[in-house]
Design an enzyme around this catalytic site. Sequence first.
Site, PDB file in Angstrom:
ATOM      1  N   THR A 117       0.772  -1.285   0.074  1.00 25.13           N
ATOM      2  CA  THR A 117      -0.035   0.011   0.008  1.00 25.13           C
ATOM      3  C   THR A 117       1.010   1.258   0.238  1.00 25.13           C
ATOM      4  O   THR A 117       1.992   1.309   0.314  1.00 25.13           O
ATOM      5  CB  THR A 117      -0.784   0.140   1.196  1.00 25.13           C
ATOM      6  OG1 THR A 117      -1.387   1.403   1.348  1.00 25.13           O
ATOM      7  CG2 THR A 117      -0.147  -0.193   2.502  1.00 25.13           C
ATOM      8  N   TYR A 141      -1.711   0.180  10.172  1.00 22.64           N
ATOM      9  CA  TYR A 141      -2.243  -0.696   8.842  1.00 22.64           C
ATOM     10  C   TYR A 141      -0.862  -0.582   7.907  1.00 22.64           C
ATOM     11  O   TYR A 141      -0.254  -1.456   7.465  1.00 22.64           O
ATOM     12  CB  TYR A 141      -3.330   0.139   8.075  1.00 22.64           C
ATOM     13  CG  TYR A 141      -3.404  -0.498   6.861  1.00 22.64           C
ATOM     14  CD1 TYR A 141      -3.854  -1.600   6.435  1.00 22.64           C
ATOM     15  CD2 TYR A 141      -3.247   0.538   5.736  1.00 22.64           C
ATOM     16  CE1 TYR A 141      -4.176  -2.018   5.214  1.00 22.64           C
ATOM     17  CE2 TYR A 141      -3.294   0.271   4.385  1.00 22.64           C
ATOM     18  CZ  TYR A 141      -3.699  -1.281   3.996  1.00 22.64           C
ATOM     19  OH  TYR A 141      -4.104  -1.616   2.908  1.00 22.64           O
TER      20      TYR A 141
HETATM   21  N1  UFG Z   1     -12.699  12.080   1.908  1.00 28.33           N
HETATM   22  C1  UFG Z   1     -13.681  12.921   2.151  1.00 28.33           C
HETATM   23  N2  UFG Z   1     -14.933  12.707   2.385  1.00 28.33           N
HETATM   24  C2  UFG Z   1     -15.306  11.160   2.641  1.00 28.33           C
HETATM   25  C3  UFG Z   1     -14.071  10.384   2.374  1.00 28.33           C
HETATM   26  C4  UFG Z   1     -12.818  10.589   1.875  1.00 28.33           C
HETATM   27  O1  UFG Z   1     -13.321  14.401   2.114  1.00 28.33           O
HETATM   28  O2  UFG Z   1     -16.446  10.912   3.042  1.00 28.33           O
HETATM   29  C5  UFG Z   1     -11.427  12.486   1.590  1.00 28.33           C
HETATM   30  C6  UFG Z   1     -10.330  12.295   2.584  1.00 28.33           C
HETATM   31  O3  UFG Z   1     -10.197  12.979   3.718  1.00 28.33           O
HETATM   32  C7  UFG Z   1      -9.037  12.110   1.721  1.00 28.33           C
HETATM   33  C8  UFG Z   1      -9.606  11.576   0.497  1.00 28.33           C
HETATM   34  O4  UFG Z   1     -10.967  12.145   0.422  1.00 28.33           O
HETATM   35  O5  UFG Z   1      -8.435  13.224   1.685  1.00 28.33           O
HETATM   36  C9  UFG Z   1      -9.345  10.153  -0.042  1.00 28.33           C
HETATM   37  O6  UFG Z   1     -10.009   9.507   1.094  1.00 28.33           O
HETATM   38  P1  UFG Z   1      -9.885   7.781   1.069  1.00 28.33           P
HETATM   39  O7  UFG Z   1     -10.429   7.651   2.545  1.00 28.33           O
HETATM   40  O8  UFG Z   1     -10.735   7.483  -0.035  1.00 28.33           O
HETATM   41  O9  UFG Z   1      -8.536   7.212   0.814  1.00 28.33           O
HETATM   42  P2  UFG Z   1      -7.300   7.559   1.617  1.00 28.33           P
HETATM   43  O10 UFG Z   1      -6.410   8.292   0.825  1.00 28.33           O
HETATM   44  O11 UFG Z   1      -7.517   8.164   3.091  1.00 28.33           O
HETATM   45  O12 UFG Z   1      -6.697   6.052   1.768  1.00 28.33           O
HETATM   46  C10 UFG Z   1      -6.093   5.362   0.609  1.00 28.33           C
HETATM   47  C11 UFG Z   1      -6.242   4.098   0.741  1.00 28.33           C
HETATM   48  C12 UFG Z   1      -5.891   3.376   2.002  1.00 28.33           C
HETATM   49  C13 UFG Z   1      -4.338   3.787   2.361  1.00 28.33           C
HETATM   50  C14 UFG Z   1      -4.225   5.103   2.405  1.00 28.33           C
HETATM   51  C15 UFG Z   1      -2.896   5.569   2.801  1.00 28.33           C
HETATM   52  O13 UFG Z   1      -7.653   3.694   0.515  1.00 28.33           O
HETATM   53  O14 UFG Z   1      -5.903   1.801   1.832  1.00 28.33           O
HETATM   54  O15 UFG Z   1      -4.612   5.658   1.282  1.00 28.33           O
HETATM   55  O16 UFG Z   1      -2.095   5.539   1.605  1.00 28.33           O
HETATM   56  F1  UFG Z   1      -3.744   3.145   3.466  1.00 28.33           F
END
Ligand code: UFG
Length: 332
Positions: A117, A141
């Site tokens: 990841t 994680y």
């Molecule tokens: N976000 C929102 N509203 C929501 C959901 C997400 O604004 O309802 C934003 C988050 O704050 C973030 C972006 O959308 O800025 C992406 O969020 P996600 O939760 O979709 O994904 P992440 O980048 O947080 O997570 C991803 C992978 C994980 C991994 C992580 C760190 O899904 O498996 O990157 O690399 F661990």
Amino acid sequence: MTILITGGAGYIGSHMVLDLLATNEKIVVLDDLSTGFTGLVPAIVPLVKGDIGDKPLVKSVIENYGVNAIMHFAAKIVVPDSMTDPLGYYLNNTAKARTLIEAAVESGIKNFIFSSTAAVYGEAGEMPVTENTPPAPVSPYGRSKLMVEWMLEDAARAYGLNAMVLRYFNVAGADHAGRSGQSTPRATHLIKTACEAATGKRNGMSVFGTDYDTPDGTCIRDYIHVSDLARAHRLSLDFMRAGGKGTVLNCAYGHGSSVMEVIKAVKQASGVDFPVSLTERRAGDPPEVVATGEKIRALLGWAPAFDDLGVIVADALAWEKQLATAALNRPV
Ligand code: UFG
């Protein structure tokens, strides 16, 4: 010449199954069904319900099905859960992976492909990251996955196991033909959440932070279509079977989209102007996570087929619409 797919009833694993079936590979799925769905695995594929940490079971599956390569997807993946239950994550993602690797080595498996990841990079300041960016995970994680990378590196050196480590960026979308997609309830991922809002499964959604140092103030991520990701695994296996040595590869397109851009794309694709509230930052979100993706293109000749936010979102939305009626479970 059978490929063992752990976690093959899950989101990414089930797309892997579809990809390999299309190329007539022999496969067997091992899944504990804690978050996977039997209905996502086509009925012609053998599905063994069980735990990757059960070494006798894993070894018997390897022997009974003539397995000679493993693609390891089974894992817990919710970053905030890993903060409150780190030992659970180290058990599932690290300790059980160690057992799986041991079973692979003892059974003489040659090739092993591991789902890692972007979380291993933590809050790497420099963007885009490359495979040479030093890992510095900030969540249990990310650490749970990085430790498996290290085990594989050491196992390669000591026992000759050929291991490919694929570091996924933001995986999204669904099978273009509508056969699989993200199905787990209580979604936290942005595209899934927005699709739930567009289909009326939730009353709108929130943007977590609008004051980041990015062009529109919201976070930027490198969203990659799940089917392009599955193909990266198949190409990795082809490469290793042809004598190529496993390495670490970022799976990303090399450009990002902001939260606002994603929401706009989902509204456009659905034609639904769902309510969006602008709220505080979510803890631990880096402003931008993007990789170059150059190494995987050069090494494997990987050329994405779905590098288009509109397509990713449309596929995710189509799956979300049919999810209510999809047959997610079948007897095994
Ligand atoms: N976000 C929102 N509203 C929501 C959901 C997400 O604004 O309802 C934003 C988050 O704050 C973030 C972006 O959308 O800025 C992406 O969020 P996600 O939760 O979709 O994904 P992440 O980048 O947080 O997570 C991803 C992978 C994980 C991994 C992580 C760190 O899904 O498996 O990157 O690399 F661990």
